[in-house]
Every structure is written in structure tokens, then in C-alpha cells.
Scaffold this motif. Structure first.
Motif, short mmCIF file in Angstrom:
data_model
loop_
_atom_site.label_atom_id
_atom_site.label_comp_id
_atom_site.label_asym_id
_atom_site.label_seq_id
_atom_site.Cartn_x
_atom_site.Cartn_y
_atom_site.Cartn_z
N ALA A 13 59.45 46.59 41.16
CA ALA A 13 58.17 45.95 41.47
C ALA A 13 58.35 44.85 42.52
N MET A 14 59.40 44.07 42.40
CA MET A 14 59.65 43.01 43.37
C MET A 14 60.06 43.59 44.72
N ALA A 15 60.79 44.70 44.71
CA ALA A 15 61.13 45.35 45.97
C ALA A 15 59.86 45.84 46.67
N ALA A 16 58.92 46.39 45.89
CA ALA A 16 57.65 46.84 46.45
C ALA A 16 56.86 45.65 46.99
N LEU A 17 56.85 44.54 46.26
CA LEU A 17 56.16 43.33 46.73
C LEU A 17 56.77 42.84 48.04
N THR A 18 58.09 42.89 48.12
CA THR A 18 58.76 42.44 49.35
C THR A 18 58.36 43.31 50.53
N VAL A 19 58.35 44.62 50.33
CA VAL A 19 57.96 45.54 51.41
C VAL A 19 56.51 45.30 51.81
N LEU A 20 55.63 45.14 50.82
CA LEU A 20 54.22 44.88 51.13
C LEU A 20 54.04 43.55 51.85
N ALA A 21 54.78 42.54 51.45
CA ALA A 21 54.68 41.23 52.10
C ALA A 21 55.13 41.32 53.56
N LEU A 22 56.21 42.02 53.81
CA LEU A 22 56.68 42.18 55.19
C LEU A 22 55.68 42.99 56.01
N ALA A 23 55.12 44.04 55.41
CA ALA A 23 54.13 44.85 56.12
C ALA A 23 52.89 44.03 56.45
N LEU A 24 52.43 43.22 55.51
CA LEU A 24 51.26 42.38 55.76
C LEU A 24 51.54 41.35 56.85
N MET A 45 53.09 35.58 49.81
CA MET A 45 53.83 36.75 49.34
C MET A 45 55.28 36.71 49.81
N LEU A 46 55.50 36.32 51.06
CA LEU A 46 56.86 36.23 51.57
C LEU A 46 57.66 35.15 50.85
N VAL A 47 57.04 34.00 50.63
CA VAL A 47 57.74 32.92 49.93
C VAL A 47 58.05 33.33 48.49
N SER A 48 57.10 33.99 47.84
CA SER A 48 57.31 34.44 46.47
C SER A 48 58.46 35.45 46.39
N ALA A 49 58.47 36.40 47.29
CA ALA A 49 59.54 37.41 47.29
C ALA A 49 60.89 36.77 47.60
N ALA A 50 60.92 35.86 48.57
CA ALA A 50 62.18 35.19 48.92
C ALA A 50 62.69 34.35 47.75
N ALA A 51 61.80 33.66 47.05
CA ALA A 51 62.21 32.86 45.90
C ALA A 51 62.76 33.75 44.78
N PHE A 52 62.13 34.88 44.56
CA PHE A 52 62.63 35.79 43.53
C PHE A 52 64.03 36.28 43.88
N TRP A 53 64.21 36.77 45.11
CA TRP A 53 65.51 37.31 45.49
C TRP A 53 66.60 36.24 45.50
N ALA A 54 66.25 35.01 45.88
CA ALA A 54 67.22 33.92 45.83
C ALA A 54 67.60 33.62 44.38
N GLY A 55 66.62 33.55 43.50
CA GLY A 55 66.90 33.33 42.08
C GLY A 55 67.69 34.46 41.47
#
Length: 62
Positions: A13-24, A45-55
Motif C-alpha cells: 500500500a505504501m509503495a502504491a502511495l509512493t508511485v501515486l505521489a510521484l505521478a501526481l 503525499m510525497l512527504v508522507s511517503a518519504a517519512a514512511f520509507w525513512a522510518g
């Protein structure tokens, strides 16, 4: 996130969010008249995805 187990479904789900954030964000770069609201949403969305992947990376190193 000590002790937090992240399931495969959550990672997908987070990978999908990351792809959608980059696409947007890319859409905002090439759109003719992007609105400030869409810039804010794509940025959040980008900040949220980056924070998740960093965590997640920090958790995996422990």
C-alpha cells in the motif's frame, strides 16, 4: 516504531502511495494550470511517503 511489524500488505500500500505521489507531482509539473491545492496534496503525499520509507529503513536497521 520499535517493535512494530509491518505486513506485506502495508508495504504494498505504501509503495502504491509512493508511485501515486510521484505521478501526481509529475502531473503538477507538466499541467498547464495546476492549482495550489493540488500542489499541497502532492507535496503532502510525497512527504508522507518519504517519512514512511525513512522510518521503515530505520526500523529495518535495528
Amino acid at each position: 516504531m520499535p517493535g512494530a511489524d509491518i505486513s506485506r500488505r502495508q508495504l504494498l500500500a505504501m509503495a502504491a502511495l509512493t508511485v501515486l505521489a510521484l505521478a501526481l507531482f509529475v502531473l503538477m509539473l507538466v499541467a498547464f494550470e495546476p492549482t495550489p491545492v493540488l500542489w499541497v496534496f502532492s507535496g503532502l503525499m510525497l512527504v508522507s511517503a518519504a517519512a514512511f520509507w525513512a522510518g521503515y529503513a530505520v526500523q529495518r536497521r535495528r
